[in-house]
Scaffold this motif. Structure first.
Motif, PDB file in Angstrom:
ATOM      1  N   SER A 103       0.818  -1.219   0.000  1.00  0.00           N
ATOM      2  CA  SER A 103       0.000   0.000   0.000  1.00  0.00           C
ATOM      3  C   SER A 103       0.853   1.271   0.000  1.00  0.00           C
ATOM      4  O   SER A 103       0.308   2.375  -0.126  1.00  0.00           O
ATOM      5  N   LYS A 104       2.156   1.137   0.129  1.00  0.00           N
ATOM      6  CA  LYS A 104       3.008   2.335   0.175  1.00  0.00           C
ATOM      7  C   LYS A 104       3.017   3.085  -1.153  1.00  0.00           C
ATOM      8  O   LYS A 104       3.150   4.318  -1.170  1.00  0.00           O
ATOM      9  N   VAL A 105       2.876   2.376  -2.254  1.00  0.00           N
ATOM     10  CA  VAL A 105       2.759   3.060  -3.547  1.00  0.00           C
ATOM     11  C   VAL A 105       1.455   3.852  -3.594  1.00  0.00           C
ATOM     12  O   VAL A 105       1.412   4.967  -4.124  1.00  0.00           O
ATOM     13  N   ASP A 106       0.393   3.292  -3.016  1.00  0.00           N
ATOM     14  CA  ASP A 106      -0.883   4.000  -2.958  1.00  0.00           C
ATOM     15  C   ASP A 106      -0.732   5.314  -2.190  1.00  0.00           C
ATOM     16  O   ASP A 106      -1.242   6.358  -2.610  1.00  0.00           O
ATOM     17  N   ILE A 107      -0.049   5.235  -1.047  1.00  0.00           N
ATOM     18  CA  ILE A 107       0.138   6.424  -0.211  1.00  0.00           C
ATOM     19  C   ILE A 107       0.886   7.506  -0.983  1.00  0.00           C
ATOM     20  O   ILE A 107       0.496   8.688  -0.974  1.00  0.00           O
ATOM     21  N   LEU A 108       1.956   7.121  -1.671  1.00  0.00           N
ATOM     22  CA  LEU A 108       2.744   8.098  -2.421  1.00  0.00           C
ATOM     23  C   LEU A 108       1.927   8.694  -3.566  1.00  0.00           C
ATOM     24  O   LEU A 108       1.965   9.906  -3.794  1.00  0.00           O
ATOM     25  N   THR A 109       1.191   7.851  -4.280  1.00  0.00           N
ATOM     26  CA  THR A 109       0.380   8.348  -5.392  1.00  0.00           C
ATOM     27  C   THR A 109      -0.667   9.338  -4.894  1.00  0.00           C
ATOM     28  O   THR A 109      -0.880  10.404  -5.494  1.00  0.00           O
ATOM     29  N   ALA A 110      -1.320   8.998  -3.793  1.00  0.00           N
ATOM     30  CA  ALA A 110      -2.320   9.908  -3.211  1.00  0.00           C
ATOM     31  C   ALA A 110      -1.682  11.218  -2.776  1.00  0.00           C
ATOM     32  O   ALA A 110      -2.260  12.301  -2.967  1.00  0.00           O
ATOM     33  N   LEU A 111      -0.491  11.150  -2.192  1.00  0.00           N
ATOM     34  CA  LEU A 111       0.195  12.357  -1.737  1.00  0.00           C
ATOM     35  C   LEU A 111       0.554  13.266  -2.906  1.00  0.00           C
ATOM     36  O   LEU A 111       0.383  14.492  -2.828  1.00  0.00           O
ATOM     37  N   MET A 112       1.036  12.684  -4.000  1.00  0.00           N
ATOM     38  CA  MET A 112       1.426  13.501  -5.149  1.00  0.00           C
ATOM     39  C   MET A 112       0.212  14.177  -5.769  1.00  0.00           C
ATOM     40  O   MET A 112       0.296  15.326  -6.221  1.00  0.00           O
ATOM     41  N   LEU A 113      -0.920  13.484  -5.800  1.00  0.00           N
ATOM     42  CA  LEU A 113      -2.132  14.118  -6.310  1.00  0.00           C
ATOM     43  C   LEU A 113      -2.599  15.233  -5.387  1.00  0.00           C
ATOM     44  O   LEU A 113      -3.097  16.271  -5.841  1.00  0.00           O
ATOM     45  N   TRP A 142       1.242   8.675   5.671  1.00  0.00           N
ATOM     46  CA  TRP A 142      -0.134   8.202   5.828  1.00  0.00           C
ATOM     47  C   TRP A 142      -1.013   9.289   6.431  1.00  0.00           C
ATOM     48  O   TRP A 142      -2.127   9.538   5.970  1.00  0.00           O
ATOM     49  N   TRP A 143      -0.491   9.964   7.450  1.00  0.00           N
ATOM     50  CA  TRP A 143      -1.277  11.027   8.079  1.00  0.00           C
ATOM     51  C   TRP A 143      -1.386  12.247   7.177  1.00  0.00           C
ATOM     52  O   TRP A 143      -2.393  12.971   7.206  1.00  0.00           O
ATOM     53  N   ARG A 144      -0.384  12.479   6.349  1.00  0.00           N
ATOM     54  CA  ARG A 144      -0.422  13.656   5.474  1.00  0.00           C
ATOM     55  C   ARG A 144      -1.444  13.507   4.351  1.00  0.00           C
ATOM     56  O   ARG A 144      -1.865  14.509   3.774  1.00  0.00           O
ATOM     57  N   VAL A 145      -1.816  12.276   4.017  1.00  0.00           N
ATOM     58  CA  VAL A 145      -2.851  12.089   2.991  1.00  0.00           C
ATOM     59  C   VAL A 145      -4.241  11.933   3.611  1.00  0.00           C
ATOM     60  O   VAL A 145      -5.216  11.666   2.911  1.00  0.00           O
ATOM     61  N   GLY A 146      -4.332  12.087   4.928  1.00  0.00           N
ATOM     62  CA  GLY A 146      -5.630  11.983   5.581  1.00  0.00           C
ATOM     63  C   GLY A 146      -5.973  10.607   6.074  1.00  0.00           C
ATOM     64  O   GLY A 146      -7.158  10.310   6.309  1.00  0.00           O
ATOM     65  N   ALA A 147      -4.962   9.759   6.247  1.00  0.00           N
ATOM     66  CA  ALA A 147      -5.146   8.400   6.769  1.00  0.00           C
ATOM     67  C   ALA A 147      -6.237   7.660   5.984  1.00  0.00           C
ATOM     68  O   ALA A 147      -6.364   7.832   4.767  1.00  0.00           O
ATOM     69  N   GLY A 148      -7.019   6.849   6.690  1.00  0.00           N
ATOM     70  CA  GLY A 148      -8.017   6.032   6.006  1.00  0.00           C
ATOM     71  C   GLY A 148      -9.058   6.827   5.247  1.00  0.00           C
ATOM     72  O   GLY A 148      -9.467   6.451   4.143  1.00  0.00           O
ATOM     73  N   TYR A 149      -9.496   7.963   5.810  1.00  0.00           N
ATOM     74  CA  TYR A 149     -10.501   8.788   5.140  1.00  0.00           C
ATOM     75  C   TYR A 149      -9.954   9.338   3.817  1.00  0.00           C
ATOM     76  O   TYR A 149     -10.610   9.258   2.767  1.00  0.00           O
ATOM     77  N   GLY A 150      -8.752   9.905   3.872  1.00  0.00           N
ATOM     78  CA  GLY A 150      -8.141  10.454   2.664  1.00  0.00           C
ATOM     79  C   GLY A 150      -7.872   9.382   1.627  1.00  0.00           C
ATOM     80  O   GLY A 150      -8.073   9.593   0.418  1.00  0.00           O
ATOM     81  N   PRO A 167      -7.619   0.428   8.853  1.00  0.00           N
ATOM     82  CA  PRO A 167      -8.244   1.260   9.888  1.00  0.00           C
ATOM     83  C   PRO A 167      -7.218   2.085  10.656  1.00  0.00           C
ATOM     84  O   PRO A 167      -6.068   1.668  10.827  1.00  0.00           O
ATOM     85  N   SER A 168      -7.637   3.252  11.090  1.00  0.00           N
ATOM     86  CA  SER A 168      -6.816   4.104  11.950  1.00  0.00           C
ATOM     87  C   SER A 168      -5.424   4.314  11.356  1.00  0.00           C
ATOM     88  O   SER A 168      -5.285   4.763  10.235  1.00  0.00           O
ATOM     89  N   ARG A 169      -4.403   3.931  12.119  1.00  0.00           N
ATOM     90  CA  ARG A 169      -3.024   4.134  11.645  1.00  0.00           C
ATOM     91  C   ARG A 169      -2.459   2.930  10.915  1.00  0.00           C
ATOM     92  O   ARG A 169      -1.292   2.937  10.517  1.00  0.00           O
ATOM     93  N   TYR A 170      -3.270   1.922  10.665  1.00  0.00           N
ATOM     94  CA  TYR A 170      -2.764   0.662  10.120  1.00  0.00           C
ATOM     95  C   TYR A 170      -2.870   0.637   8.595  1.00  0.00           C
ATOM     96  O   TYR A 170      -3.722  -0.035   8.018  1.00  0.00           O
ATOM     97  N   TRP A 171      -1.981   1.385   7.936  1.00  0.00           N
ATOM     98  CA  TRP A 171      -1.963   1.388   6.483  1.00  0.00           C
ATOM     99  C   TRP A 171      -1.683  -0.008   5.913  1.00  0.00           C
ATOM    100  O   TRP A 171      -2.150  -0.357   4.831  1.00  0.00           O
TER     101      TRP A 171
END
Length: 307
Positions: A103-113, A142-150, A167-171
């Motif tokens: 899921s780390k690629v997902d986090i980075l992709t979301a952050l760049m967008l 993870w927190w910078r992209v809004g965690a699970g909601y983001g 859930p929560s902090r568990y990316w």
């Protein structure tokens, strides 16, 4: 008479050429000489062989199915070869598969967008998160992209309907399917959903430079000289019969090939066993891929000589 006629023609051609060569601006006329066709024995034509290709795909699918029955735990996969359009899969819409570090690629992709452009600090975190699979870097982003909601908003925007953020902090608890991993890879390769060429090049570039000890998995499908961009995930699951979840997905790109491959496993007896299962599957697909688009070879038809 025929032999005499040919001699006259040849003599006329020679004389005409000599006349042109010796006359600076003269209008010498070269007599017509008939064209004689010489067949080229090296000329061949190649045609697609759809019947042979279908048979080869059927054999490979049977071998893949047989391979999976000999492996422990649960294994699902999806393969899409972009050059030929070939698809192979087994339960590719199984969406209850944990991604772990995938899921780390997902986090980075979301952050760049979200950011458009990363700060120097974010770029450093992103590099460590993808190349080294650094969990602390993933926590921070993870927190910078809004965690699970983001991430839920991100998945909807990307059309990844079979992916649910942890859930929560568990990316690492994000669940996904092989089909959604292929969708994400396709967006990174082809673009869409607001991803710029710079975004895509940056993410795939990091995925192509993961640490050597993390370059296992779908890379086993590569031929010598192919380029690989991937991300793997692995985690023990002590509360699920003390087993492991091991995943790998990525792009294998080279001459005549652009393969997107995602393999996810769980209920594995150990990390090494999961890696072995993924690589065996990837190797089987990569080694047989070229044979799935056979061609029929025919000698070029000869053209009758003019006499």
């Amino acid at each position: 008479m025929r032999a005499g006629w040919r001699s006259a023609v040849i003599g006329g051609v020679v004389a005409g050429v000599a006349g042109v060569a010796g006359c600076g601006g003269g209008g010498a006329v070269v007599p017509f000489a008939p064209h004689v066709h010489v067949a080229n024995p090296a000329c061949v034509l190649k045609y697609p062989d759809p019947v042979g290709g279908a048979a080869a795909r059927g054999r490979l699918q049977r071998d893949l199915d047989r391979y999976l029955t000999r492996q422990p735990g649960r294994i699902v996969y999806s393969a899409h070869e972009l050059v030929s359009g070939l698809r192979l899969s087994y339960r590719e819409h199984e969406s209850g598969m944990i991604t772990a570090s995938g899921s780390k690629v997902d986090i980075l992709t979301a952050l760049m967008l979200r950011r458009g452009r990363l700060s120097a600090a974010e770029s450093d975190l992103a590099a460590r998160m993808i190349r080294e699979s650094d969990n602390h870097a993933a926590d921070a982003l993870w927190w910078r992209v809004g965690a699970g909601y983001g991430m839920g908003n991100f998945y909807r925007r990307m059309g990844l309907r079979e992916t649910t953020p942890g859930p929560s902090r568990y990316w690492g608890g994000t669940n996904t399917s092989p089909a959604d991993r292929i969708r994400l890879l396709r967006l990174l390769v082809k673009g869409g959903a607001g991803l710029s060429a710079a975004h895509r090049a940056h993410i795939l570039g990091l995925m192509s430079r993961v640490q050597a000890d993390q370059a296992w998995g779908v890379s086993a499908a590569a031929r010598p000289g192919d380029r690989v961009a991937l991300k793997n995930g692995w985690t023990p699951r002590p509360f699920v019969h003390n087993t492991w979840a091991v995943t790998s997905y990525g792009r294998i790109h080279g001459p005549g090939r652009d393969l997107l491959l995602a393999v996810q496993t769980d209920l594995q007896p150990g990390e090494g066993r999961g890696i072995q299962a993924i690589e065996g599957l990837a190797r089987l697909i990569g080694g047989r891929l070229d044979a799935l688009s056979p061609r029929i070879t025919r000698t070029c038809p000869s053209v009758p000589a003019i006499t």
